[in-house]
Design a protein around this motif. Sequence first.
Motif, short mmCIF file in Angstrom:
data_model
loop_
_atom_site.label_atom_id
_atom_site.label_comp_id
_atom_site.label_asym_id
_atom_site.label_seq_id
_atom_site.Cartn_x
_atom_site.Cartn_y
_atom_site.Cartn_z
N ASN A 42 0.81 -1.22 0.00
CA ASN A 42 0.00 0.00 0.00
C ASN A 42 0.84 1.27 0.00
OD1 ASN A 42 -2.50 1.23 -0.15
ND2 ASN A 42 -2.79 1.31 2.06
N TYR A 43 2.17 1.11 -0.15
CA TYR A 43 3.08 2.24 -0.39
C TYR A 43 3.87 1.90 -1.64
CZ TYR A 43 2.31 4.05 4.38
OH TYR A 43 1.77 4.56 5.55
N ALA A 44 3.90 2.80 -2.60
CA ALA A 44 4.53 2.51 -3.89
C ALA A 44 6.01 2.15 -3.74
CB ALA A 44 4.37 3.70 -4.82
N ASP A 45 6.73 2.86 -2.87
CA ASP A 45 8.17 2.60 -2.73
C ASP A 45 8.43 1.23 -2.11
OD1 ASP A 45 8.83 4.98 -3.92
OD2 ASP A 45 9.25 6.04 -2.04
N HIS A 46 7.53 0.79 -1.23
CA HIS A 46 7.69 -0.56 -0.66
C HIS A 46 7.46 -1.62 -1.72
CE1 HIS A 46 7.58 -4.01 1.91
NE2 HIS A 46 6.30 -4.22 1.68
N ALA A 47 6.44 -1.44 -2.55
CA ALA A 47 6.21 -2.40 -3.63
C ALA A 47 7.44 -2.48 -4.53
CB ALA A 47 4.98 -1.99 -4.43
N LYS A 48 8.03 -1.32 -4.80
CA LYS A 48 9.22 -1.28 -5.66
C LYS A 48 10.37 -2.04 -5.04
CE LYS A 48 12.27 2.01 -8.03
NZ LYS A 48 12.55 3.46 -8.27
N GLU A 49 10.60 -1.86 -3.71
CA GLU A 49 11.73 -2.55 -3.08
C GLU A 49 11.49 -4.06 -2.99
OE1 GLU A 49 12.54 -1.27 0.91
OE2 GLU A 49 10.55 -1.84 1.66
#
Length: 239
Positions: A42-49
């Motif tokens: 639910n956070y774009a940067d977490h999905a990316k990592e």
Amino acid sequence: MTDLATLEPSALIFPRTELPSVPVRGQRGAYPVHRIFCVGRNYADHAKEMGVEVDREAPFYFTKSPLTLVQTGATVPYPPGTGNYHYEMELVVAIGAPAYQVSVEEAPKAVFGFATGLDMTRRDLQLDARAKQRPWDFGKDFEQSAVIAPITPAAGFSPGEQIIRLTVNGAEKQNARLTDLIWSVPELVSHLSRYYHLAPGDLIYTGTPAGVGPVVAGDVIIGTVEGLAPVELTIGAAA
């Protein structure tokens, strides 16, 4: 054949397990927990990592048993079966009124309050299950994996620009704002209510920002959201 409907509580073959409850700031009573829903990516940067794309069509969820719940300040043993035990700092929503197929506009009326929480994760087991297209239960739903601080009633807190932050042994690991949530609290409550009769006692862990990572025995985790009670966890030796 025994009629189950006629059995008295005294007929149980072992004591019934009591479900946990969470203290409420400014109140003598505690909040009894019924179910725990957790929002993924639910956070774009977490999905990316994590090496995945954000699904912006709809949020998705996994669940934890209420028996996984641990109060802030606890020391928990390093869990079995993993060599990659991760923290995930989250804003937690506590439901306080029935909600079924409610609109985004109506959803806030169902919120009792908010808390800080940790979604502790056996990351290696989660990623192995993901690679094999299997459920995440071994990675997510295990003993003492849902940590929570006292709940702040909704009258005293409204999600907005507040910073959500986590440190391990005093070193900052996660730092974001609640406005970075892809799916807002009203959107999550409304969406979940299409598929469940949400009720008082339901908790929603709303997802974690980027910066997740491993912890080992002896580490002290502290998570904060401005305006809420902090959550703290110490990692003990493997049991």
